[in-house]
Design an enzyme around this catalytic site. Sequence first.
Site, PDB file in Angstrom:
ATOM      1  N   LYS A  87       0.803  -1.225   0.000  1.00  0.00           N
ATOM      2  CA  LYS A  87       0.000   0.000   0.000  1.00  0.00           C
ATOM      3  C   LYS A  87       0.839   1.280   0.000  1.00  0.00           C
ATOM      4  O   LYS A  87       0.455   2.292  -0.551  1.00  0.00           O
ATOM      5  CB  LYS A  87      -0.958  -0.007   1.185  1.00  0.00           C
ATOM      6  CG  LYS A  87      -2.101  -0.994   0.979  1.00  0.00           C
ATOM      7  CD  LYS A  87      -3.280  -0.690   1.885  1.00  0.00           C
ATOM      8  CE  LYS A  87      -4.541  -1.374   1.396  1.00  0.00           C
ATOM      9  NZ  LYS A  87      -4.470  -2.843   1.454  1.00  0.00           N
ATOM     10  N   GLU A 109     -10.133   7.555   3.050  1.00  0.00           N
ATOM     11  CA  GLU A 109     -11.106   6.751   3.771  1.00  0.00           C
ATOM     12  C   GLU A 109     -10.488   5.378   3.937  1.00  0.00           C
ATOM     13  O   GLU A 109      -9.611   4.977   3.179  1.00  0.00           O
ATOM     14  CB  GLU A 109     -12.435   6.665   3.023  1.00  0.00           C
ATOM     15  CG  GLU A 109     -12.498   5.572   1.988  1.00  0.00           C
ATOM     16  CD  GLU A 109     -11.622   5.819   0.785  1.00  0.00           C
ATOM     17  OE1 GLU A 109     -11.438   6.993   0.425  1.00  0.00           O
ATOM     18  OE2 GLU A 109     -11.110   4.836   0.217  1.00  0.00           O
ATOM     19  N   SER A 380       1.493  -9.754  -1.319  1.00  0.00           N
ATOM     20  CA  SER A 380       1.177  -8.331  -1.153  1.00  0.00           C
ATOM     21  C   SER A 380       1.408  -7.800   0.255  1.00  0.00           C
ATOM     22  O   SER A 380       1.627  -6.612   0.440  1.00  0.00           O
ATOM     23  CB  SER A 380      -0.264  -8.070  -1.587  1.00  0.00           C
ATOM     24  OG  SER A 380      -1.161  -8.912  -0.875  1.00  0.00           O
TER      25      SER A 380
END
Length: 397
Positions: A87, A109, A380
């Site tokens: 991320k 958000e 990931s």
Amino acid sequence: MKNQFKGKFGQFGGQFIPEVLMPAHKELEAAYEQWKNDPRFIKELDYYRRDFAGRPSPLYYARRLSKKYGHKVYLKREDLIHGGAHKLNNTLGQALLAKYMGKRRLIAETGAGQHGVATAIVGANMGMTTQIYMGVKDMERQRMNVYRMELLGAKVIPVTSGSQTLKDAINEAMRDWVTNVEDTHYLIGSVVGAHPFPSIVRDFQSVIGIETEAQIIEQEGRLPDSIIACTGGGSNAIGIFYPFIDNTEIDLFAVEAGGMGMQSTKTAALHSASLCVGEDGILHGARTKILQDPYGQILESCSVSAGLDYSGVGPQLAYLAQIKRIKPRTASDKETLAAFHELSEIEGIIPALESAHALAYLAKAADKGELGEIVVINLSGRGDKDLESVLKLEGNK
Ligand SMILES: *Cc1c(COP(=O)(O)O)cnc(C)c1O
């Protein structure tokens, strides 16, 4: 296949947004075009990637996993990136772009909290005011991530409207952006939303695929036969797929959360497989594949991993699935948990539950012979954040 016109990927993508949001999207698009190839911007982003995030992430040959399944299996180690997942690739890129645009404030958000934390990390590091919208239900479920964001100096704003979850938080963040666009950047967390977000996030995440290409050539002297990635919104998937899209000899598998099983494709609430069973519709400013009921109302997705719980999928992935360039697949909760344990036990790596969906597909496909010799799996994220959920699911045994 990479061509696009104004953020359209075939019939998917576009800008289905209220008029008041157009100037903000236009400003962002112009700024991105201005800076993305600018040597100063590239140099600074490279610096952050290397010295702050820890890139390049290794491409690790998983010896024991390879032996078990009869493939040469490589893991792209995004779990080793600062924050514990891919991320940060996106939040670093967007925060830096926002700085170049003269913005001083970041908003985002978050559902499970991971994107909120990745935004809070860059906000702290770059000295920007950071506010994260989060449904109160999600805040209760993800207390540790709320605390992480607060530790990092971000303000978490509870959202009490609607279902008090991610989709309501998105509405609140949009409202904030319209009101404060002058000094604020809205940092979207995956390859979703209206143009230009799907393209910007894809570009920042494609560092994963670019590194993979160089690393596999160094280690194997050739490109892989297949690449597997889990898919929620789709950013880690398109990030590793992107440099390989035009090379149709490489099979690209996008593994979605099949939840408790796919007995009925219409009980969409049991899973999160927009590519596999979704229908055309508009969600958060883009036409894509979404989980909706017969009246067009969005169904809430649900799976063992909160990070894959999104009722839509990035428009470019919807397009690539439609033209059959990527192969959408699912892994059930049960298969995912088995893969979570397996990687921990035989490689000494505890994977994120999201990433465990991609690993689960290795086990499912190994018998079918559809993967070829060299397989790259995008790992990931790391699984430390998921230990409590796994303990609960397995009854504290
Ligand atoms: C958020 C997350 C995902 C899902 O997001 P994508 O945009 O589909 O990549 C997958 N894996 C991990 C570890 C995550 O934190």
